[in-house]
Design a protein around this motif. Structure first.
Motif, PDB file in Angstrom:
ATOM      1  N   HIS A  60       0.861  -1.185   0.000  1.00 19.83           N
ATOM      2  CA  HIS A  60       0.000   0.000   0.000  1.00 19.83           C
ATOM      3  C   HIS A  60       0.897   1.234   0.000  1.00 19.83           C
ATOM      4  O   HIS A  60       1.712   1.424   0.903  1.00 19.83           O
ATOM      5  CB  HIS A  60      -0.884  -0.029   1.241  1.00 19.83           C
ATOM      6  CG  HIS A  60      -1.949   1.018   1.269  1.00 19.83           C
ATOM      7  ND1 HIS A  60      -2.814   1.155   2.333  1.00 19.83           N
ATOM      8  CD2 HIS A  60      -2.311   1.978   0.384  1.00 19.83           C
ATOM      9  CE1 HIS A  60      -3.648   2.153   2.093  1.00 19.83           C
ATOM     10  NE2 HIS A  60      -3.349   2.670   0.919  1.00 19.83           N
ATOM     11  N   PHE A  61       0.762   2.063  -1.025  1.00 17.16           N
ATOM     12  CA  PHE A  61       1.596   3.254  -1.155  1.00 17.16           C
ATOM     13  C   PHE A  61       0.795   4.500  -0.778  1.00 17.16           C
ATOM     14  O   PHE A  61      -0.354   4.641  -1.177  1.00 17.16           O
ATOM     15  CB  PHE A  61       2.136   3.357  -2.583  1.00 17.16           C
ATOM     16  CG  PHE A  61       3.023   2.188  -2.943  1.00 17.16           C
ATOM     17  CD1 PHE A  61       4.379   2.213  -2.653  1.00 17.16           C
ATOM     18  CD2 PHE A  61       2.486   1.051  -3.521  1.00 17.16           C
ATOM     19  CE1 PHE A  61       5.199   1.129  -2.957  1.00 17.16           C
ATOM     20  CE2 PHE A  61       3.290  -0.044  -3.820  1.00 17.16           C
ATOM     21  CZ  PHE A  61       4.649  -0.007  -3.543  1.00 17.16           C
ATOM     22  N   ALA A  62       1.431   5.389  -0.003  1.00 19.09           N
ATOM     23  CA  ALA A  62       0.764   6.580   0.540  1.00 19.09           C
ATOM     24  C   ALA A  62      -0.511   6.163   1.280  1.00 19.09           C
ATOM     25  O   ALA A  62      -1.620   6.561   0.912  1.00 19.09           O
ATOM     26  CB  ALA A  62       0.446   7.589  -0.558  1.00 19.09           C
ATOM     27  N   CYS A  82       3.325  -1.028   3.985  1.00 14.40           N
ATOM     28  CA  CYS A  82       3.008   0.259   3.389  1.00 14.40           C
ATOM     29  C   CYS A  82       4.271   1.103   3.247  1.00 14.40           C
ATOM     30  O   CYS A  82       5.238   0.949   4.006  1.00 14.40           O
ATOM     31  CB  CYS A  82       1.926   0.992   4.174  1.00 14.40           C
ATOM     32  SG  CYS A  82       2.318   1.344   5.902  1.00 14.40           S
ATOM     33  N   ASP A  84       6.016   5.057   1.597  1.00 16.15           N
ATOM     34  CA  ASP A  84       5.878   6.399   1.042  1.00 16.15           C
ATOM     35  C   ASP A  84       7.272   6.991   0.880  1.00 16.15           C
ATOM     36  O   ASP A  84       8.230   6.563   1.554  1.00 16.15           O
ATOM     37  CB  ASP A  84       5.026   7.302   1.938  1.00 16.15           C
ATOM     38  CG  ASP A  84       4.615   8.586   1.219  1.00 16.15           C
ATOM     39  OD1 ASP A  84       3.664   8.514   0.415  1.00 16.15           O
ATOM     40  OD2 ASP A  84       5.247   9.628   1.444  1.00 16.15           O
ATOM     41  N   HIS A 119      -2.805   2.025  -4.524  1.00 16.76           N
ATOM     42  CA  HIS A 119      -2.354   3.409  -4.380  1.00 16.76           C
ATOM     43  C   HIS A 119      -3.436   4.340  -4.904  1.00 16.76           C
ATOM     44  O   HIS A 119      -4.001   4.130  -5.964  1.00 16.76           O
ATOM     45  CB  HIS A 119      -1.016   3.658  -5.084  1.00 16.76           C
ATOM     46  CG  HIS A 119      -0.903   3.126  -6.471  1.00 16.76           C
ATOM     47  ND1 HIS A 119      -1.139   3.889  -7.599  1.00 16.76           N
ATOM     48  CD2 HIS A 119      -0.574   1.891  -6.926  1.00 16.76           C
ATOM     49  CE1 HIS A 119      -0.939   3.152  -8.686  1.00 16.76           C
ATOM     50  NE2 HIS A 119      -0.614   1.934  -8.300  1.00 16.76           N
ATOM     51  N   ASN A 120      -3.728   5.358  -4.129  1.00 18.37           N
ATOM     52  CA  ASN A 120      -4.738   6.368  -4.468  1.00 18.37           C
ATOM     53  C   ASN A 120      -4.059   7.711  -4.701  1.00 18.37           C
ATOM     54  O   ASN A 120      -3.403   8.244  -3.804  1.00 18.37           O
ATOM     55  CB  ASN A 120      -5.750   6.519  -3.330  1.00 18.37           C
ATOM     56  CG  ASN A 120      -6.820   5.455  -3.363  1.00 18.37           C
ATOM     57  OD1 ASN A 120      -7.460   5.237  -4.386  1.00 18.37           O
ATOM     58  ND2 ASN A 120      -7.024   4.770  -2.243  1.00 18.37           N
ATOM     59  N   VAL A 122      -1.402   8.712  -6.456  1.00 16.52           N
ATOM     60  CA  VAL A 122       0.045   8.644  -6.252  1.00 16.52           C
ATOM     61  C   VAL A 122       0.807   8.872  -7.553  1.00 16.52           C
ATOM     62  O   VAL A 122       1.828   9.558  -7.582  1.00 16.52           O
ATOM     63  CB  VAL A 122       0.440   7.268  -5.644  1.00 16.52           C
ATOM     64  CG1 VAL A 122       1.951   7.059  -5.680  1.00 16.52           C
ATOM     65  CG2 VAL A 122      -0.073   7.155  -4.217  1.00 16.52           C
ATOM     66  N   GLN A 147      -3.636  -5.209  -8.819  1.00 20.03           N
ATOM     67  CA  GLN A 147      -3.222  -3.838  -8.550  1.00 20.03           C
ATOM     68  C   GLN A 147      -4.427  -2.937  -8.803  1.00 20.03           C
ATOM     69  O   GLN A 147      -5.051  -3.009  -9.868  1.00 20.03           O
ATOM     70  CB  GLN A 147      -2.068  -3.386  -9.456  1.00 20.03           C
ATOM     71  CG  GLN A 147      -1.679  -1.930  -9.192  1.00 20.03           C
ATOM     72  CD  GLN A 147      -0.494  -1.410  -9.987  1.00 20.03           C
ATOM     73  OE1 GLN A 147      -0.082  -0.255  -9.790  1.00 20.03           O
ATOM     74  NE2 GLN A 147       0.079  -2.210 -10.869  1.00 20.03           N
ATOM     75  N   PHE A 149      -5.922   1.214  -8.349  1.00 20.74           N
ATOM     76  CA  PHE A 149      -5.500   2.577  -8.070  1.00 20.74           C
ATOM     77  C   PHE A 149      -6.487   3.585  -8.638  1.00 20.74           C
ATOM     78  O   PHE A 149      -7.297   3.274  -9.512  1.00 20.74           O
ATOM     79  CB  PHE A 149      -4.100   2.842  -8.628  1.00 20.74           C
ATOM     80  CG  PHE A 149      -3.956   2.621 -10.118  1.00 20.74           C
ATOM     81  CD1 PHE A 149      -4.153   3.651 -11.021  1.00 20.74           C
ATOM     82  CD2 PHE A 149      -3.604   1.376 -10.615  1.00 20.74           C
ATOM     83  CE1 PHE A 149      -4.010   3.463 -12.393  1.00 20.74           C
ATOM     84  CE2 PHE A 149      -3.456   1.161 -11.981  1.00 20.74           C
ATOM     85  CZ  PHE A 149      -3.653   2.205 -12.876  1.00 20.74           C
TER      86      PHE A 149
END
Length: 244
Positions: A60-62, A82, A84, A119-120, A122, A147, A149
């Motif tokens: 999970h990014f950001a 996660c 960032d 990722h939302n 990003v 994936q 997003f």
């Protein structure tokens, strides 16, 4: 009355940045986060979530607080990771978050394998070829992995400028925010993602799964209206499923 797909609470969503009925008053979720959570639920990716049996390998990014709490099972799911670029901004994650630069493609390819990558909003921040970023993340998926997003989208066509000399004012004018390097457009976002992910199925269409009344209750009206006319918006869920 609204119902949050993430915290499963009935409450009246409040206005957020001029958007009415946008934010859950309990967990703080916005439409794009509820949309991606609903998508993963409907794809049967979140079985046993909230229990000790939920052990999906997630990157999970950001991370957002409400999604962090759900996917990490409040810190119990040790397969949740996660990241960032500036992890110091995510105090709510405790020791869960690591630093990672998605512009570093080789570094991305060395991340652990995943059942789910999320990722939302990003991709608009990455000062590199975002198509390579998507493909590098897809390479981490196990067979059947997903994936998912969302990206900022406005009417018109894709626009990008990676030049470090572009001023903050110019970035705000072109991309809506001074730390953005691109913005996606309604005219070409879908074919662009289809080309990158080499599949026609890249958009989750809410109108194919729920009624407009249910979409309104979930606070997903903007997404539903875009889906109904075969368009996209900043809450549209794009996805890739790795073949078995």
């Amino acid at each position: 009355m609204n119902f949050c797909t993430i915290c499963a609470t009935a409450n009246k969503f409040q206005e957020f940045r001029g958007r009415s009925a946008e934010q859950c008053t309990r967990c703080g979720s916005l439409e794009r986060q509820r949309a991606i959570f609903l998508f993963l639920t409907m794809k049967n990716c979140l079985k046993n979530i909230g229990t000790d049996d939920f052990d999906k390998r997630i990157l999970h990014f950001a991370p957002e607080p409400m999604l962090f709490n759900a996917f990490s099972n409040n810190g119990k799911n040790r397969n949740y990771r996660c990241f960032d670029y500036s992890p110091g901004s995510y105090g709510f994650t405790g020791n869960f978050i690591g630093r990672h630069d998605l512009a570093d493609m080789e570094g991305t390819k060395k991340l652990p394998p995943a059942d789910i990558i999320i990722h939302n909003h990003v991709l608009e921040h990455i000062p590199a070829d975002f198509a390579e970023t998507i493909q590098a993340l897809n390479s981490l998926l196990v067979p059947g992995g997903i994936q998912a997003f969302t990206i900022p989208i406005r009417p018109g066509k894709f626009d990008e400028d990676l030049s470090p000399s572009l001023s903050d004012d110019e970035r705000r004018q072109r991309f809506y925010q001074e730390d953005h390097v691109r913005i996606f457009g309604t005219d070409d976002a879908v074919p662009m993602m289809q080309s990158i992910m080499k599949t026609d199925k890249v958009v989750f269409r809410l109108n194919e799964h729920i009624s407009p009344e249910l979409a309104a209750a979930y606070g997903l009206t903007t997404t539903y209206k875009a889906d109904r006319i075969d368009s996209v918006c900043s809450n549209t869920v794009f996805y890739y499923i790795k073949p078995l």
